[in-house]
Scaffold this active site. Structure first.
Site, PDB file in Angstrom:
ATOM      1  N   VAL A 218       0.812  -1.225   0.000  1.00  0.00           N
ATOM      2  CA  VAL A 218       0.000   0.000   0.000  1.00  0.00           C
ATOM      3  C   VAL A 218       0.846   1.277   0.000  1.00  0.00           C
ATOM      4  O   VAL A 218       0.315   2.373   0.089  1.00  0.00           O
ATOM      5  CB  VAL A 218      -0.923   0.030   1.237  1.00  0.00           C
ATOM      6  CG1 VAL A 218      -1.883  -1.145   1.204  1.00  0.00           C
ATOM      7  CG2 VAL A 218      -0.131   0.033   2.535  1.00  0.00           C
TER       8      VAL A 218
ATOM      9  N   GLU B 248       2.594   3.028  -2.170  1.00  0.00           N
ATOM     10  CA  GLU B 248       2.680   4.025  -3.237  1.00  0.00           C
ATOM     11  C   GLU B 248       1.360   4.327  -3.933  1.00  0.00           C
ATOM     12  O   GLU B 248       1.205   5.374  -4.562  1.00  0.00           O
ATOM     13  CB  GLU B 248       3.733   3.568  -4.270  1.00  0.00           C
ATOM     14  CG  GLU B 248       5.122   3.661  -3.694  1.00  0.00           C
ATOM     15  CD  GLU B 248       6.131   2.776  -4.389  1.00  0.00           C
ATOM     16  OE1 GLU B 248       6.848   3.286  -5.248  1.00  0.00           O
ATOM     17  OE2 GLU B 248       6.216   1.578  -4.059  1.00  0.00           O
TER      18      GLU B 248
END
Lengths: 327, 752
Positions: B716, B718
């Site tokens: 999670v 980016e």
């Protein structure tokens, strides 16, 4: 490190005497001075700390006006109940300036001595030419990154923008700055760059700002400070306007009007042409917009800052019309 | 040596059942808010000196003279390191043995390749003396004209972009697709150079003891840093101990050891004393990587039903004159929208800047803002609602490869976020919504995808006779909460309560946890932890089930369950035994197990693995001033299994706010004559302040993915930044009717 002397002034006279010596600078909140020292612009031999002087942080408001001591903090003035009610533009200019942390440290005297954010002025290690720093060395800003530079009051020697908010409001309401014996209109305290951009203030060696006086007026009472910028907080103005208005008994005809611009000029910029054009006129949107164009008469852009010429009159017009709505 | 972190000083968490999935607060939060967390620059070994970089003020040329004598004469200055006396290295810092060995500026010569490149290092008894010493060097240069813009040099097609993707890729016949289209659009978008501004600048405290090296420095990849330093100094990796318990943000800039960090090691070697070196904020603008500028052109064709017939995404970008990193912006079009024909292509120029490197979602973030803007333009050209258009072109298989997705809950993301946002009442045409104060109001949507990547990691698990557990892996917490999420996985892997597990990470003497990058750290190191836990539990089960004295005797490995510090028979939970009982009877003080995390090659071949999301934005624009304010952001994300919803939400918030920054604020502004960045400070390099982000909502969409890894984790880190910037840009268009083509969007772009 680069050595300097530090001297804590025990009295106003001692501070003034010390400040008369070359290479000496006064230290109050330090938010400008330490910043300028870090970027290599300010290189004082002696710092005179005036923060312990008594009685210089008072805020007195009465029927005649407000007197604010040089050591009063920006945050305190912004939150002062009488300043908020009698000089709303002053309070609004202050709380929209800088960040909460800076406002809690910075003094009003130091605020008037705030210097430009021109990156060429602030980058002596990288740009040797700056007439403000080194008279006669040239101007690196002209032909460079200019989005934040002035369009009014510029000269061939300097296009650096005056970044402050408070002084813009002070200029609008004919405030004076007290330098001990002498007092000056804030408008006269700030100098145009002309051929001597190194000289920014009409303050002499041995003088020190002791207080600021803002006369009461109906226009100051009905006033506002409108600041436009890309970011909601902690950014200098793309353009701002301090405006105050007084109506005739009919509530529509303008008896007195004060307009000053920030973020667009080399000093806090009183727009008297706008004031004169609208005095005696009935407040109508079209009239106001047309007159507001006069705020940027004679403006000269340097490419990226062209938008300020378009933006500033709109900010002035909005501020005037907003005050009219509250009539 | 291991790190002594008192991670259990905070109040106990309320929790039921397993640790995974619980919204625990950060286990290191207490240390951080009390100031007890020791970051790299907080270390002061005895006898330590301070090193300060002197950096170039020109972009290109050479240093002709330095006043070393003046600097050395300054009180407190101990030494000045220049190319003349810099200690010898075992490897050429300009050597490139593989594509991810990036060239470093380590005073190898007098050449200047970019502004802020190190030209000398001043070492002194105090920071102040070193700082003044650096100023006294008064460098004289032989300068050459700077090349800083995308049009300032001859362009070429790079051999590869990003992490080695081909610069040009085709599927189908784009020209034929465009020709057959009923509606076509073509648009060009520009994104600026952005520079890393993690709260913690790069810092290092280095101390030599003979050929042994002790380092405190923030690192997203301890083993890689250790390997790089080993190669440069010709010492064995095991002689290098790097501690990196806390990072004040990394975002890709601390993935590989940077030049200034190695200079700290060199300085310590030169003076024979420990040395601390911390970058000044403005010194971040050059040697630690940045996001390169791009100019992207999208051409799209649509049939009568609004189905894409072709996408051509072309990106021009820049690398440095001396190394290769090419922002793979056009590759954003590989995974998102179904089209029978897709071409992505890149070209690049070489500029007098530091080498651009990884910055949160490199390629995806830049590519997404252009792609999502163009998709919006395409929807408008077809007279369709932008969400309906996206659903019409929903990719059921990965568009470029035709592979099925391992899981893809993007439809659910769209519908839940749209509902929470209130999208259904959006007028199709722009400039139709005003609020009570007269502000032009606009709504926009953007889609996010990010690949579910895994690297390689190892972990070591120990169970002790007192019933407690230990889990070790050299993982890195950049602030995202890895200390907590990994401890949760460790607790479940060991079948223990989280407070019974001593979790150790952030040190190079622990098993290699791989890199905290590519949004793959939780999956990779998490799987190593999970497998190490399973290995040690298997050993424990062997001890119990093979011993007649155990109530578990006779149950094979599959026949027991580990939970709450006990093993239970699966077929009869009344029969159980505690870990302590099993180990004590066996006469063992502890047992250990090892585990690895790695991508599964077989499923990699079969499936396309991506996290997905949808972001909806509301902006208000002052019609006279062009002043833009984002008033609402609603995102929904599907990224496999969520280890800790509180931390995951925080990641999404941070990413979405960065998306606002990308759309409206961030930009390095360069003086074209000198090549110098003129806003290399946090007063003028703008990111959003709290007042710019009044309402952010992140919805977690449930997603089971059996193919990405056994834990079902996608990552999670980016994805939050992707989609948001496009959503904001599209909302600005919807508010004003002006299509943003240059980012960040400024007042002057909307003044009209």
């Amino acid at each position: 490190m680069r050595d300097f002397s530090y001297f804590r002034a025990s009295s106003l006279d001692a501070a003034r005497q010390a400040a008369a010596l070359p290479g000496t600078m006064l230290l109050a909140g330090g938010t400008t001075l330490i910043d300028l020292a870090k970027c290599g612009v300010a290189e004082p031999d002696t710092l005179v700390d005036i923060t312990h002087l008594k009685g210089l942080d008072r805020i007195d408001v009465n029927e005649r006006g407000a007197t604010i001591g040089a050591l009063a903090k920006m945050g305190h003035i912004a939150d002062h109940a009488d300043i908020k009610s009698r000089f709303p533009a002053i309070s609004e200019a202050l709380w929209q300036a800088a960040s909460a942390q800076i406002r809690n440290m910075a003094t009003i005297g130091g605020n008037l001595m705030q210097r430009t954010r021109c990156p060429y002025f602030r980058g002596p290690a990288n740009f040797s030419a700056c007439n403000k720093r080194e008279p006669g060395s040239g101007c690196s800003a002209i032909g460079g990154v200019t989005r934040g530079h002035a369009v009014l009051g510029t000269s061939e020697a300097c296009i650096a923008m005056y970044p402050g908010d408070l002084a813009t409001a002070l200029v609008a309401f004919d405030a004076t700055v007290h330098l001990g014996e002498r007092k000056l209109l804030v408008d006269d305290f700030f100098l145009l760059p002309g051929s001597t951009p190194d000289r920014e203030h009409a303050i002499e060696p041995g003088e020190m700002i002791t207080s600021i006086e803002i006369p009461s007026s109906a226009a100051a009472h009905r006033s506002t400070y409108l600041k436009i910028r890309d970011r909601q907080s902690y950014e200098f103005a793309a353009a701002s306007a301090a405006v105050g208005i007084e109506f005739e008994a009919d509530g529509r005809t303008i008896r007195d009007l004060r307009v000053a611009l920030g973020g667009v000029a080399t000093k806090p910029w009183r727009a008297r042409a706008v004031e004169e054009a609208l005095k005696g006129k009935v407040l109508e949107p079209e009239t106001v917009r047309a007159a507001s164009r006069l705020a940027v008469e004679g403006a000269v852009d340097h490419g990226a800052n062209h938008y300020k010429i378009e933006l500033a009159p709109r900010v002035v017009a909005r501020a005037i019309l907003k005050l009219g709505e509250t009539a | 040596m291991t790190l002594e972190l008192s991670l259990n000083q905070q109040p106990a968490h309320t929790r039921q059942g397993s640790s995974i999935g619980q919204p625990l607060t950060r286990r290191d939060g207490f240390l951080k808010v009390t100031g007890a967390a020791r970051y790299a620059a907080d270390n002061h070994p005895s006898g330590m000196l301070y090193a300060v970089l002197a950096v170039s003020s020109i972009a290109r040329g050479r240093v002709a003279a330095l006043d070393v004598e003046a600097a050395k004469a300054h009180k407190g200055v101990v030494e000045v390191m220049t190319p003349r006396n810099r200690p010898a290295l075992a490897a050429d810092p300009d050597a490139k043995d593989h594509p991810f060995m990036f060239r470093l500026d380590l005073l190898q010569n007098e050449e200047v390749r970019y502004p802020n490149q190190t030209i000398a290092v001043v070492i002194a008894e105090t920071l102040e003396a070193a700082t003044e010493g650096a100023a006294l060097l008064s460098p004289r240069y032989e300068a050459l004209p700077a090349r800083v813009g995308l049009d300032d040099a001859e362009s070429f097609v790079p051999r590869g972009v990003g992490v080695g993707n081909p610069a040009v890729q085709h599927k189908g016949d784009v020209e034929a697709g465009l020709k057959s289209a009923k509606t076509r659009i073509e648009a060009t978008y520009e994104t600026p150079a952005q520079y890393h501004n993690a709260m913690e600048p790069h810092a290092i405290v280095a101390a030599w003891d003979g050929d042994k090296l002790s380092i405190d420095t923030p690192s997203q990849g301890l083993a890689m840093a250790q390997g790089r330093i080993s190669g440069l100094f010709g010492i064995a990796p095991q002689n290098i101990h790097i501690r990196s318990p806390f990072l004040g943000g990394g975002f890709g800039s601390k993935g590989m050891i940077s030049g200034p960090q190695v200079l700290g090691v060199l300085a310590a070697r030169l003076v024979g004393r420990p040395v601390k070196l911390v970058l000044r904020r403005e010194q971040m603008y050059g040697p630690v990587g940045h996001r390169a500028p791009t100019r992207q052109t999208l051409r799209m064709g649509m049939d009568g039903e609004g189905r894409l017939t072709a996408i051509h995404h072309h990106a021009k970008t820049a690398s440095s004159t001396f190394d290769d990193f090419f922002e793979p912006a056009a590759d954003a079009s590989h995974t998102l929208y179904a089209s029978p024909a897709i071409t992505t292509s890149h070209e690049a120029v070489r500029l007098d800047t530091g080498t651009p490197l990884f910055m949160r979602a490199p390629g995806e973030a830049t590519g997404s803002i252009a792609l999502e803007s163009a998709i919006d333009e395409a929807a408008h050209a077809c007279g369709m609602d932008p969400l309906e258009f996206r659903l019409r072109n929903y990719a059921e298989v990965e568009p470029m490869t035709g592979k099925p997705f391992s899981s893809k809950a993007l439809r659910e993301c769209y519908s839940q976020a749209a509902k929470a946002f209130g999208w259904a009442s959006r007028p199709l045409q722009p400039r139709l919504m005003r609020d009570a104060d007269g502000f032009l109001t606009g709504w926009g949507v953007g889609t996010a995808t990010f690949p579910a990547i895994m690297f390689q990691a190892e972990a070591r698990a120990v169970l002790k006779a007192d019933g407690s557990g230990l889990m070790e892996t050299g993982a890195q917490d950049m602030g995202q909460g890895a200390w907590t999420a990994f401890a949760q996985i460790a607790a479940d892997g060991l079948g223990l309560d989280i407070d019974q597990v001593d979790f150790r990470a952030g040190s190079s003497d622990l098993p290699n946890a791989g890199i905290a990058g590519g949004s793959g750290h939780t999956a990779t190191a998490g799987m190593a932890i999970h497998n190490a836990g399973a290995a040690v539990i298997a050993r424990l089960a062997d001890l119990a089930t093979g011993n007649e004295a155990s109530p578990l005797f006779g149950a094979d490995n599959e026949g027991v369950v580990a939970r709450g510090g006990r093993l239970y028979r699966r077929d009869d939970e009344n029969r159980s035994e505690s870990y302590a009982e099993i180990l004590t009877r066996a006469g063992l003080t502890e047992i250990e197990g090892h585990g690895k995390g790695a991508p599964d090659a077989a499923s990699q071949e079969t499936y396309a693995k991506h996290a997905h999301g949808a972001v909806f934005a509301e902006v208000k624009v002052d019609p006279d001033f062009g002043q833009i304010r984002v008033t609402r952001l609603v995102g929904a994300f599907a990224a496999g299994r969520v280890i800790n919803p509180r931390l995951v939400r925080s990641q999404y918030y941070g990413g979405m706010i960065w998306g606002v920054s990308f759309a409206l604020h961030e930009e390095a502004i360069t003086d074209r004559r000198s090549g110098r960045i003129q806003n290399a400070n946090l007063a003028e390099y703008h990111v959003p302040v709290n007042a710019d982000v009044p309402s952010v909502e992140a919805i977690l969409i449930h997603e089971d993915d059996p193919y990405v890894n056994a834990l079902g984790i996608k990552g999670v880190g980016e994805i939050g930044i992707i989609g948001t910037a496009g959503a904001v840009a599209n909302a600005v268009w919807h508010a004003t009717g002006v299509r943003p083509r240059r980012f960040p969007i400024r007042i002057e772009d909307l003044l009209g």
